[in-house]
Design an enzyme around this catalytic site. Structure first.
Site, PDB file in Angstrom:
ATOM      1  N   MET A 180       0.946  -1.040   0.043  1.00  0.00           N
ATOM      2  CA  MET A 180      -0.125   0.038   0.107  1.00  0.00           C
ATOM      3  C   MET A 180       0.777   1.108  -0.152  1.00  0.00           C
ATOM      4  O   MET A 180       1.635   1.674   0.980  1.00  0.00           O
ATOM      5  CB  MET A 180      -1.065   0.009   1.352  1.00  0.00           C
ATOM      6  N   GLN A 195       7.482  -5.054  -4.274  1.00  0.00           N
ATOM      7  CA  GLN A 195       6.623  -4.933  -5.285  1.00  0.00           C
ATOM      8  C   GLN A 195       7.153  -3.885  -6.312  1.00  0.00           C
ATOM      9  O   GLN A 195       7.479  -2.803  -5.984  1.00  0.00           O
ATOM     10  CB  GLN A 195       5.181  -4.432  -4.930  1.00  0.00           C
ATOM     11  N   CYS A 231      -2.918  -2.044 -10.183  1.00  0.00           N
ATOM     12  CA  CYS A 231      -3.144  -0.303  -9.679  1.00  0.00           C
ATOM     13  C   CYS A 231      -3.665   0.388 -10.721  1.00  0.00           C
ATOM     14  O   CYS A 231      -3.030   0.362 -11.772  1.00  0.00           O
ATOM     15  CB  CYS A 231      -1.783   0.215  -9.197  1.00  0.00           C
ATOM     16  N   LYS A 272       0.599  -9.648  -9.060  1.00  0.00           N
ATOM     17  CA  LYS A 272      -0.691  -9.246  -8.342  1.00  0.00           C
ATOM     18  C   LYS A 272      -1.569  -8.350  -9.475  1.00  0.00           C
ATOM     19  O   LYS A 272      -1.120  -7.644 -10.083  1.00  0.00           O
ATOM     20  CB  LYS A 272      -0.317  -8.242  -7.455  1.00  0.00           C
ATOM     21  N   ASN A 298      -7.277 -11.565  -2.417  1.00  0.00           N
ATOM     22  CA  ASN A 298      -7.427 -10.254  -1.850  1.00  0.00           C
ATOM     23  C   ASN A 298      -8.570  -9.475  -2.179  1.00  0.00           C
ATOM     24  O   ASN A 298      -9.199  -9.812  -3.126  1.00  0.00           O
ATOM     25  CB  ASN A 298      -5.906  -9.496  -2.454  1.00  0.00           C
ATOM     26  N   GLY A 299      -9.037  -8.651  -0.988  1.00  0.00           N
ATOM     27  CA  GLY A 299      -9.873  -7.500  -1.452  1.00  0.00           C
ATOM     28  C   GLY A 299     -11.132  -7.987  -0.490  1.00  0.00           C
ATOM     29  O   GLY A 299     -11.718  -9.000  -0.412  1.00  0.00           O
ATOM     30  N   GLY A 300     -11.204  -6.845   0.625  1.00  0.00           N
ATOM     31  CA  GLY A 300     -12.552  -7.092   1.512  1.00  0.00           C
ATOM     32  C   GLY A 300     -12.439  -7.897   2.582  1.00  0.00           C
ATOM     33  O   GLY A 300     -13.365  -8.203   3.142  1.00  0.00           O
ATOM     34  N   GLY A 333      -5.399  -5.973   3.262  1.00  0.00           N
ATOM     35  CA  GLY A 333      -4.576  -4.511   3.018  1.00  0.00           C
ATOM     36  C   GLY A 333      -5.305  -3.419   4.270  1.00  0.00           C
ATOM     37  O   GLY A 333      -4.882  -3.667   5.285  1.00  0.00           O
ATOM     38  N   ARG A 334      -6.398  -2.847   4.047  1.00  0.00           N
ATOM     39  CA  ARG A 334      -6.621  -1.729   4.678  1.00  0.00           C
ATOM     40  C   ARG A 334      -6.899  -2.446   6.299  1.00  0.00           C
ATOM     41  O   ARG A 334      -6.921  -1.383   7.072  1.00  0.00           O
ATOM     42  CB  ARG A 334      -8.022  -1.104   4.164  1.00  0.00           C
TER      43      ARG A 334
HETATM   44  C1  LIG Z   1      -3.512   3.526   0.584  1.00  0.00           C
HETATM   45  C2  LIG Z   1      -3.453   2.430  -0.498  1.00  0.00           C
HETATM   46  C3  LIG Z   1      -2.510   2.056  -1.353  1.00  0.00           C
HETATM   47  C4  LIG Z   1      -2.290   1.215  -2.166  1.00  0.00           C
HETATM   48  N1  LIG Z   1      -1.168   0.813  -3.048  1.00  0.00           N
HETATM   49  C5  LIG Z   1      -1.108  -0.219  -3.760  1.00  0.00           C
HETATM   50  C6  LIG Z   1       0.324  -0.475  -4.471  1.00  0.00           C
HETATM   51  O1  LIG Z   1       1.269   0.255  -4.192  1.00  0.00           O
HETATM   52  N2  LIG Z   1       0.383  -1.566  -5.127  1.00  0.00           N
HETATM   53  C7  LIG Z   1      -0.735  -2.486  -5.108  1.00  0.00           C
HETATM   54  O2  LIG Z   1      -0.754  -3.484  -5.968  1.00  0.00           O
HETATM   55  N3  LIG Z   1      -2.040  -2.333  -4.433  1.00  0.00           N
HETATM   56  C8  LIG Z   1      -1.915  -1.113  -3.601  1.00  0.00           C
HETATM   57  N4  LIG Z   1      -2.790  -0.970  -3.128  1.00  0.00           N
HETATM   58  C9  LIG Z   1      -4.255  -1.702  -3.078  1.00  0.00           C
HETATM   59  C10 LIG Z   1      -3.984  -3.048  -2.125  1.00  0.00           C
HETATM   60  O3  LIG Z   1      -2.794  -3.772  -2.077  1.00  0.00           O
HETATM   61  C11 LIG Z   1      -5.260  -4.159  -2.061  1.00  0.00           C
HETATM   62  O4  LIG Z   1      -5.225  -4.659  -3.199  1.00  0.00           O
HETATM   63  C12 LIG Z   1      -6.519  -3.320  -2.011  1.00  0.00           C
HETATM   64  O5  LIG Z   1      -6.549  -2.434  -0.873  1.00  0.00           O
HETATM   65  C13 LIG Z   1      -7.614  -4.173  -1.585  1.00  0.00           C
HETATM   66  O6  LIG Z   1      -7.549  -5.043  -0.356  1.00  0.00           O
HETATM   67  P1  LIG Z   1      -8.216  -4.771   0.945  1.00  0.00           P
HETATM   68  O7  LIG Z   1      -9.708  -4.916   0.595  1.00  0.00           O
HETATM   69  O8  LIG Z   1      -7.941  -6.016   1.971  1.00  0.00           O
HETATM   70  O9  LIG Z   1      -7.787  -3.296   1.381  1.00  0.00           O
HETATM   71  C14 LIG Z   1      -3.094   0.280  -2.168  1.00  0.00           C
HETATM   72  C15 LIG Z   1      -4.487   0.379  -1.396  1.00  0.00           C
HETATM   73  C16 LIG Z   1      -4.356   1.260  -0.503  1.00  0.00           C
HETATM   74  C17 LIG Z   1      -5.609   1.188   0.525  1.00  0.00           C
END
Ligand SMILES: Cc1cc2nc3c(=O)[nH]c(=O)nc-3n(C[C@H](O)[C@H](O)[C@H](O)COP(=O)(O)O)c2cc1C
Length: 338
Positions: A21, A73, A103, A142, A214-216, A236-237
């Protein structure tokens, strides 16, 4: 280390990971997360090939030994530049190197990398081969389940199949599409619906591949359920905003019998690195911004958060801000208690 041993070691680690992130998973964040879980695989923020080839390599790549297992990454779409970046990264001994194909930000699209690469699986396969030929470290991808007009499962299956043919064994799938026009990166993490079933289908169609979902995902109960359909879960979040969730990962997901660290024990250990970094001139807020959610769900959490948010950015802020934040929660802490 021979490739096969390396791959099997990281296969265990990839059961649970914290997502890459930007602006969030910097080295202080990863250090803090590592104090909560010994086994979780931690990802860096994305580093572009341009930043590595033309920028300050050490600033982008150095990390503390404690952060292992750690994955770097990369963002890019030129096979030569990616291979060169991997060569540069080799000496830092990351446990995995990942290519970002998920991304959707404008900046990333103008460089023709990130999610837009899902439209060109042949190019991603070339990128993968160039990267894997430059290292013994496992290269992973990814990506999303699709972008723009890509509907249904077939394009996802073709994407993974094409890159798997080039030798890629691990795919981390953010289980929603990305819209490259019309949605901001933030909206692209919430608006397109989650479709876990497509990720499960990938695992059924490619049982030999390692498929990470991944996701949610926001609980370890949900993680355990998902692990019956796929090989690993990336969070992630939730992990960032509620980091104490990581404290139970070793026991619940890795069946590691080490005692669960208390929040105070984690802060005690984190304060050691904070003091070292403060003495090098790093601002307190750069480190403490990652711990704001540590007490989420505990009485007094808002006071802890507020005290740090309001005070850690001051130019002379020191470790006492952390002690005072704990005191604000109606608990008497002094440096001696640590
Ligand atoms: C602040 C932020 C920055 C992110 N930066 C990247 C990144 O640099 N590379 C990437 O592959 N995904 C990035 N993501 C996406 C996360 O890796 C992840 O795929 C996405 O948040 C979904 O997962 P979650 O629902 O568990 O948060 C970012 C997400 C957030 C919230």
């Amino acid at each position: 280390m021979p490739n096969s041993t390396k791959a099997s070691t990281t296969l265990v680690n990839r059961r649970f990971s914290v997502a890459p992130m930007m602006d969030w998973t910097d080295r202080y964040c990863r250090y803090f997360h590592r104090l909560l879980s010994r086994n979780t695989l931690l990802y860096t923020e994305m580093v572009t090939t341009g930043a590595l080839i033309h920028g300050d390599v050490h600033r982008h790549l150095h990390y503390h030994d404690i952060e292992h297992p750690i994955a770097l990454q990369l963002g890019g779409s030129d096979p030569k530049a990616l291979a060169q970046s991997v060569q540069i990264a080799n000496k830092y001994q990351y446990d995995e190197i990942n290519l970002n194909c998920g991304c959707p930000s404008d900046r990333v699209q103008s460089g023709k990398f990130g999610a837009v690469l899902m439209k060109d699986p042949e190019l991603v396969a070339q990128c993968f081969s160039a990267m894997q030929n430059a290292t013994e470290t496992p290269i992973t991808i990814k990506h999303r389940i699709g972008v723009d007009e890509q509907e249904g499962y077939q394009s996802l299956c073709d994407f993974v199949g094409t890159i798997a043919k080039a030798g890629c064994k691990t795919f981390i799938v953010h289980a929603r599409k990305a819209w490259l026009q019309g949605l901001s990166p933030k909206q692209n993490r919430d608006v397109p619906p989650l479709q876990y079933e497509q990720v499960f289908q990938l695992k059924r169609d490619f049982p030999q591949l390692e498929i990470i979902i991944n996701g949610g995902i926001n609980s370890l109960e949900q993680t355990e359920t998902l692990l019956s359909s796929v090989d690993g879960v990336m969070m992630g979040r939730e992990a960032y905003q509620n980091p104490y969730i990581l404290a139970e990962v070793d026991q619940k997901i890795y069946h590691d019998q080490q005692p669960i660290p208390s929040r105070l024990q984690v802060l005690e250990q984190f304060s050691e690195i904070i003091e070292k970094e403060l003495s090098k001139g790093i601002k307190l807020s750069h480190m403490t911004r990652h711990i704001l959610g540590l007490y989420q769900g505990v009485p007094g959490a808002r006071k802890f958060r507020r005290h740090i948010s309001e005070n850690a950015h001051r130019h002379d802020a020191g470790i006492e801000v952390l002690f005072q934040a704990l005191n604000d929660m109606n608990t008497s802490y002094t440096q001696r208690d640590f």
